[in-house]
Design an enzyme around this catalytic site. Structure first.
Site, PDB file in Angstrom:
ATOM      1  N   HIS A 174      65.604  76.349  37.662  1.00 61.69           N
ATOM      2  CA  HIS A 174      65.696  75.556  36.462  1.00 61.69           C
ATOM      3  C   HIS A 174      67.318  75.020  36.646  1.00 61.69           C
ATOM      4  CE1 HIS A 174      65.699  73.417  32.882  1.00 61.69           C
ATOM      5  NE2 HIS A 174      66.748  74.374  32.194  1.00 61.69           N
ATOM      6  N   CYS A 179      63.932  68.651  34.968  1.00 66.84           N
ATOM      7  CA  CYS A 179      65.412  69.244  34.924  1.00 66.84           C
ATOM      8  C   CYS A 179      66.500  68.633  35.970  1.00 66.84           C
ATOM      9  CB  CYS A 179      65.509  70.747  34.598  1.00 66.84           C
ATOM     10  SG  CYS A 179      65.118  71.506  36.347  1.00 66.84           S
ATOM     11  N   ASP A 182      71.157  71.712  27.554  1.00 64.97           N
ATOM     12  CA  ASP A 182      69.943  71.411  28.326  1.00 64.97           C
ATOM     13  C   ASP A 182      68.884  70.210  27.957  1.00 64.97           C
ATOM     14  OD1 ASP A 182      67.789  71.890  30.127  1.00 64.97           O
ATOM     15  OD2 ASP A 182      67.459  73.996  29.761  1.00 64.97           O
TER      16      ASP A 182
END
Length: 259
Positions: free
Chosen positions: A109, A71, A124
């Site tokens: 995250h 991420c 995302d």
């Protein structure tokens, strides 16, 4: 170096430069299908760098070479792509139940919110899955994608993103707040990872593997020895015990030929 045209071409979206929800959906979905989540690319051998990330070098490795990333790599690059295309992007932080228990941090995250035509969308492309394949509208309503349902549930100070398949119960993907973040907020996570790496003396037998890929009708995720596939909302999980099969599966998930 970071190049918008090369980026768009790599994810199969050459010429898709519009600033609208149809384009955002295509960019998001096609990015997930073209570029895998790959925890191995986050190499901490020379130190942990989540904040002072070399975006040009990361772009070459993760996008152009197609090796994928985490991420901190993928969502950061995608944010830059959207910003250069003209989207209004806000950085957000989230945590999974497992990650928050392990680290005690709410910046486990990294993902984004995009403001577009009077609405907010969650974006995302750096979560291993299973999770949303197209942007999610910030709303109280249940939303459906590829056989799965998603909803945002108010939990007081935080919002829980929940997901369920065709025959599974609601489960939490991650929780977050609407607070806008800065890259520097992840210094805490850097310090945590430094401590974890220093304390980790366990064997490297595949338990630390985490990779994921999006299909045209779902997703596939390998976490350690656990392999989960979601196709049209139907989930199947099995444990990979054979080392050769495990390695083949890792290679296949990270290959451009995956499907």
């Amino acid at each position: 170096m970071f190049d918008v045209d090369r980026y768009l071409a790599r994810i199969g979206c050459a010429g898709e430069t519009g600033v609208d929800i149809a384009t955002l959906r295509k960019l998001h979905r096609d990015h997930l299908m073209a570029i895998p989540y790959n925890g191995v690319t986050q190499d901490f051998a020379d130190g942990v760098r989540l904040v002072d990330l070399d975006e040009d070098a990361t772009f070459e490795t993760c996008v152009i070479q197609g090796r994928g990333g985490t991420c901190f790599q993928l969502n950061r690059l995608f944010s830059r792509l959207l910003t250069e295309l003209g989207y209004d992007v806000t950085l957000l932080a989230a945590s999974t139940a497992e990650g928050r228990e392990a680290s005690g941090l709410d910046v486990e995250h990294m993902f984004h919110r995009v403001a577009l035509d009077g609405a907010d969308w969650l974006v995302d492309v750096g979560y291993p899955g299973p999770s949303y394949v197209e942007p999610l509208l910030v709303t109280d309503a249940v939303q459906s994608q590829y056989g799965c349902q998603y909803r945002l549930v108010d939990r007081g100070s935080r919002t829980a993103l929940q997901r369920r398949g065709r025959i599974t119960r609601w489960s939490v993907v991650y929780t977050f707040t609407p607070e806008a973040r800065q890259w520097s907020d992840w210094k805490e996570m850097e310090e945590f990872l430094v401590r974890e790496i220093a304390a980790d003396t366990g064997p490297r037998d595949g338990r630390n593997i985490l990779c994921g890929r999006t299909l045209d009708n779902g997703q596939a995720v390998l976490k350690g020895r656990r392999y989960l596939t979601v196709r049209d909302g139907r989930e199947e999980t099995r444990t990979i015990t054979d080392d050769d099969e495990h390695q083949r599966l890792v290679s296949h998930l990270l290959s451009d030929a995956f499907g």
